[in-house]
Design a protein around this motif. Sequence first.
Motif, PDB file in Angstrom:
ATOM      1  N   GLY A 237       0.781  -1.272   0.007  1.00 12.94           N
ATOM      2  CA  GLY A 237      -0.029  -0.011  -0.206  1.00 12.94           C
ATOM      3  C   GLY A 237       0.752   1.449   0.080  1.00 12.94           C
ATOM      4  O   GLY A 237       0.256   2.388  -0.005  1.00 12.94           O
ATOM      5  N   LEU A 238       2.237   1.052   0.305  1.00 16.66           N
ATOM      6  CA  LEU A 238       3.083   2.391   0.029  1.00 16.66           C
ATOM      7  C   LEU A 238       3.255   2.741  -1.230  1.00 16.66           C
ATOM      8  O   LEU A 238       3.343   1.982  -2.177  1.00 16.66           O
ATOM      9  CB  LEU A 238       4.427   1.875   0.734  1.00 16.66           C
ATOM     10  CG  LEU A 238       5.551   3.075   0.611  1.00 16.66           C
ATOM     11  CD1 LEU A 238       5.188   4.074   1.724  1.00 16.66           C
ATOM     12  CD2 LEU A 238       6.759   2.401   0.696  1.00 16.66           C
ATOM     13  N   PRO A 239       2.919   4.135  -1.464  1.00 17.58           N
ATOM     14  CA  PRO A 239       2.885   4.710  -3.077  1.00 17.58           C
ATOM     15  C   PRO A 239       4.413   4.869  -3.388  1.00 17.58           C
ATOM     16  O   PRO A 239       5.073   6.111  -3.322  1.00 17.58           O
ATOM     17  CB  PRO A 239       2.153   5.875  -2.936  1.00 17.58           C
ATOM     18  CG  PRO A 239       2.248   6.337  -1.477  1.00 17.58           C
ATOM     19  CD  PRO A 239       2.222   5.035  -0.598  1.00 17.58           C
ATOM     20  N   CYS A 240       4.873   3.680  -3.789  1.00 20.38           N
ATOM     21  CA  CYS A 240       6.556   3.680  -3.976  1.00 20.38           C
ATOM     22  C   CYS A 240       6.762   3.227  -5.312  1.00 20.38           C
ATOM     23  O   CYS A 240       5.915   2.468  -6.024  1.00 20.38           O
ATOM     24  CB  CYS A 240       7.431   3.276  -2.739  1.00 20.38           C
ATOM     25  SG  CYS A 240       7.276   1.430  -2.533  1.00 20.38           S
ATOM     26  N   MET A 241       8.016   3.186  -5.942  1.00 22.83           N
ATOM     27  CA  MET A 241       8.156   2.685  -7.160  1.00 22.83           C
ATOM     28  C   MET A 241       8.098   1.184  -6.992  1.00 22.83           C
ATOM     29  O   MET A 241       7.744   0.531  -8.113  1.00 22.83           O
ATOM     30  CB  MET A 241       9.585   3.303  -7.780  1.00 22.83           C
ATOM     31  CG  MET A 241       9.658   4.847  -8.017  1.00 22.83           C
ATOM     32  SD  MET A 241      11.203   5.354  -8.555  1.00 22.83           S
ATOM     33  CE  MET A 241      12.142   5.180  -7.109  1.00 22.83           C
ATOM     34  N   VAL A 242       8.634   0.533  -6.110  1.00 25.34           N
ATOM     35  CA  VAL A 242       8.599  -1.012  -6.163  1.00 25.34           C
ATOM     36  C   VAL A 242       7.047  -1.689  -6.228  1.00 25.34           C
ATOM     37  O   VAL A 242       6.981  -2.259  -6.866  1.00 25.34           O
ATOM     38  CB  VAL A 242       9.547  -1.549  -4.841  1.00 25.34           C
ATOM     39  CG1 VAL A 242       9.292  -2.795  -4.564  1.00 25.34           C
ATOM     40  CG2 VAL A 242      10.997  -1.308  -4.953  1.00 25.34           C
ATOM     41  N   GLN A 243       6.301  -1.069  -5.133  1.00 29.63           N
ATOM     42  CA  GLN A 243       4.895  -1.172  -5.343  1.00 29.63           C
ATOM     43  C   GLN A 243       4.266  -1.119  -6.623  1.00 29.63           C
ATOM     44  O   GLN A 243       3.410  -1.994  -7.162  1.00 29.63           O
ATOM     45  CB  GLN A 243       4.303  -0.836  -4.090  1.00 29.63           C
ATOM     46  CG  GLN A 243       4.963  -1.051  -2.708  1.00 29.63           C
ATOM     47  CD  GLN A 243       4.675  -2.675  -2.393  1.00 29.63           C
ATOM     48  OE1 GLN A 243       3.930  -3.483  -3.172  1.00 29.63           O
ATOM     49  NE2 GLN A 243       5.456  -3.075  -1.432  1.00 29.63           N
ATOM     50  N   ARG A 244       4.489  -0.077  -7.276  1.00 29.42           N
ATOM     51  CA  ARG A 244       3.923   0.301  -8.512  1.00 29.42           C
ATOM     52  C   ARG A 244       4.624  -0.396  -9.480  1.00 29.42           C
ATOM     53  O   ARG A 244       3.543  -1.138 -10.426  1.00 29.42           O
ATOM     54  CB  ARG A 244       4.317   1.752  -8.810  1.00 29.42           C
ATOM     55  CG  ARG A 244       3.387   2.689  -7.998  1.00 29.42           C
ATOM     56  CD  ARG A 244       3.266   4.306  -8.711  1.00 29.42           C
ATOM     57  NE  ARG A 244       4.852   4.708  -8.829  1.00 29.42           N
ATOM     58  CZ  ARG A 244       5.223   5.427  -7.633  1.00 29.42           C
ATOM     59  NH1 ARG A 244       4.573   5.989  -6.910  1.00 29.42           N
ATOM     60  NH2 ARG A 244       6.350   6.003  -7.725  1.00 29.42           N
ATOM     61  N   THR A 245       5.671  -0.960  -9.618  1.00 30.06           N
ATOM     62  CA  THR A 245       6.195  -1.804 -10.487  1.00 30.06           C
ATOM     63  C   THR A 245       5.729  -3.194 -10.320  1.00 30.06           C
ATOM     64  O   THR A 245       5.273  -3.977 -11.324  1.00 30.06           O
ATOM     65  CB  THR A 245       7.679  -2.036 -10.152  1.00 30.06           C
ATOM     66  OG1 THR A 245       8.312  -0.510 -10.492  1.00 30.06           O
ATOM     67  CG2 THR A 245       8.100  -2.721 -11.455  1.00 30.06           C
ATOM     68  N   ILE A 246       5.448  -3.710  -9.171  1.00 28.75           N
ATOM     69  CA  ILE A 246       4.855  -4.927  -8.822  1.00 28.75           C
ATOM     70  C   ILE A 246       3.378  -5.120  -9.448  1.00 28.75           C
ATOM     71  O   ILE A 246       3.106  -6.108 -10.092  1.00 28.75           O
ATOM     72  CB  ILE A 246       4.726  -5.179  -7.360  1.00 28.75           C
ATOM     73  CG1 ILE A 246       6.002  -5.592  -6.586  1.00 28.75           C
ATOM     74  CG2 ILE A 246       3.734  -6.570  -6.964  1.00 28.75           C
ATOM     75  CD1 ILE A 246       6.334  -5.636  -5.197  1.00 28.75           C
ATOM     76  N   SER A 247       2.652  -3.931  -9.306  1.00 26.22           N
ATOM     77  CA  SER A 247       1.255  -3.947  -9.908  1.00 26.22           C
ATOM     78  C   SER A 247       1.369  -3.871 -11.289  1.00 26.22           C
ATOM     79  O   SER A 247       0.470  -4.630 -11.869  1.00 26.22           O
ATOM     80  CB  SER A 247       0.647  -2.702  -9.310  1.00 26.22           C
ATOM     81  OG  SER A 247       0.596  -2.769  -7.972  1.00 26.22           O
ATOM     82  N   LYS A 248       2.658  -3.266 -11.892  1.00 21.18           N
ATOM     83  CA  LYS A 248       2.403  -2.960 -13.346  1.00 21.18           C
ATOM     84  C   LYS A 248       2.673  -4.564 -13.974  1.00 21.18           C
ATOM     85  O   LYS A 248       2.168  -4.721 -14.885  1.00 21.18           O
ATOM     86  CB  LYS A 248       3.480  -2.235 -13.779  1.00 21.18           C
ATOM     87  CG  LYS A 248       3.909  -1.858 -15.233  1.00 21.18           C
ATOM     88  CD  LYS A 248       4.930  -0.935 -15.478  1.00 21.18           C
ATOM     89  CE  LYS A 248       5.149  -0.776 -16.831  1.00 21.18           C
ATOM     90  NZ  LYS A 248       4.191  -0.235 -17.710  1.00 21.18           N
TER      91      LYS A 248
END
Length: 526
Positions: A237-248
């Motif tokens: 849930g942290l708005p960070c690059m790693v979490q966004r990349t996992i979702s992508k």
Amino acid sequence: MPCCRYNFLGLCACIDGAFSELLDSSSISAAIMENVRSMEFWHLTRLIDLIIIPFVKHCPRKLREEWMFKFFVPLLDYCEDKLRYSWLNLLYSGQADVPCCLGYLCESEETIEHMENYLLLDLTRKFSKLLGSLCSSELNGSLFHVNLNPMHDMIATSGELKCTLSSSIVGYILLNDCFKTLSMNLFGWWVDDEATINAVPFCNALVQVAVATNNKKLRRFVEDDMLPALIRRLCDGLPCMVQRTISKLSNQMIPPIQKANKDLLILCQNIYTLCVRSQDLEGEDQDYGNGAYQFDDWFAKQKNDLMVKAYSPIPENFPDELWNWEFEEEFQRYLPTYIDLLHEVDAMDYCLEDDCFERVRIFEKLSPEFKIRHAINNCMDRNIFLISNILQRKMPAAYLEQRVDQMIKWLCKLIDLKPYIQISDSWRSVMDHLRKNFVINLNHFGLDMEDAVAMFFNSILLFWEPQFHPLIREDQKETLMRIARQLVLAENNKCYRPLDLDPQDIMDHLQPYVCSYIYRKKEEAG
């Protein structure tokens, strides 16, 4: 086809006696590894999976150095470059930018992007599989049988660990700088669960070696890079690059594996116990029994702090479209190192020498304290390259400082010459006198010597000879020399450029943040 030949060599590695009787390391190295830097991702992935991993698993210990490091070091070097470039692009811009041989056949950008992501994930998985293969007990003796949990147990067994490093392939690779630049890109930032499960044993081994040997470079990587990356990866849930990349990439990865998160959490707790908590409790006699509860509290606080940073308001006068809280945090972590580096360069007094920009020369000139603080143990360290660039920026000011000092010496010599120079004397005779009698080599300062003579005639004698007539000059030498120093400094003062922060010294994605920092500091200083 390369795959057939690679598969044949990999199968040969499984045969007893193959490395000494069937395979020739020089021939294979010449045929494959000399061309490794021209390989595309697909080719490199097959090389790792079909040849390098079997070689790692089956190479006899007595031939390990001849075989493994002939293949392994150039491969590590190239994989580091490829993985770093592509993962940083994917994290920062959302596109891996992987060279794709099928790209020109695809009309859809979405298809090209999908292929690039696949190639990057595939190489990351195979490289992590290779790192996992390096951690087998057969290759590392008793390195992984040591209890890592309580700090006092680690201290008690640190001597045992040091003894096993000589027979440990992981210890050899880490302590002999086989990795040019350790970075989280090697593990794909643990974005992919399959790669994560394979890479975590190597990460645990890295922590063990770093703590057991107190290696500054390895400890810096563990504490400053690996630990922050772990917290971001585990902070859903942290708005960070790693979490966004996992979702992508979620549609290109296997379903989430609970074991990956569990392994990462254990790794995080080990680093906390051995590095963070051990420093906090150093010299204190405290109970280690409640370590798990302390870790839970610490970990919860770290995640909460990240959430606060992520949702902090954008600083005033910073462009909204450029703001990234992770870049700001990265810059703030790097700032003390950069400032210390500027101080080190400022103290260097050899930047006018012919070989001053050579890496070996720079490494030799660094102070021992600076090397220890920043774990610089060879001339290929990335800070050496930055120091070389800053030295070039310092060069004009250093030359000016040397020129000023030289001109002051010449003026004082002209003032002290006997018989005293008068306004009616010719410049040529004065120049000839300096060349014949001045002890300092004039080859590099010919024009400056002419400037000194011109200043002496035009700014000193022309106005001051009526007052400091040669008959009375003997008692006024100190006054004249003080005036000469002031004239030289006044003339050159406008040319001085202090060694200061320069956005060009910083990585591209951090340059807006150093510009903002400089602006804030100037505003605070009025």
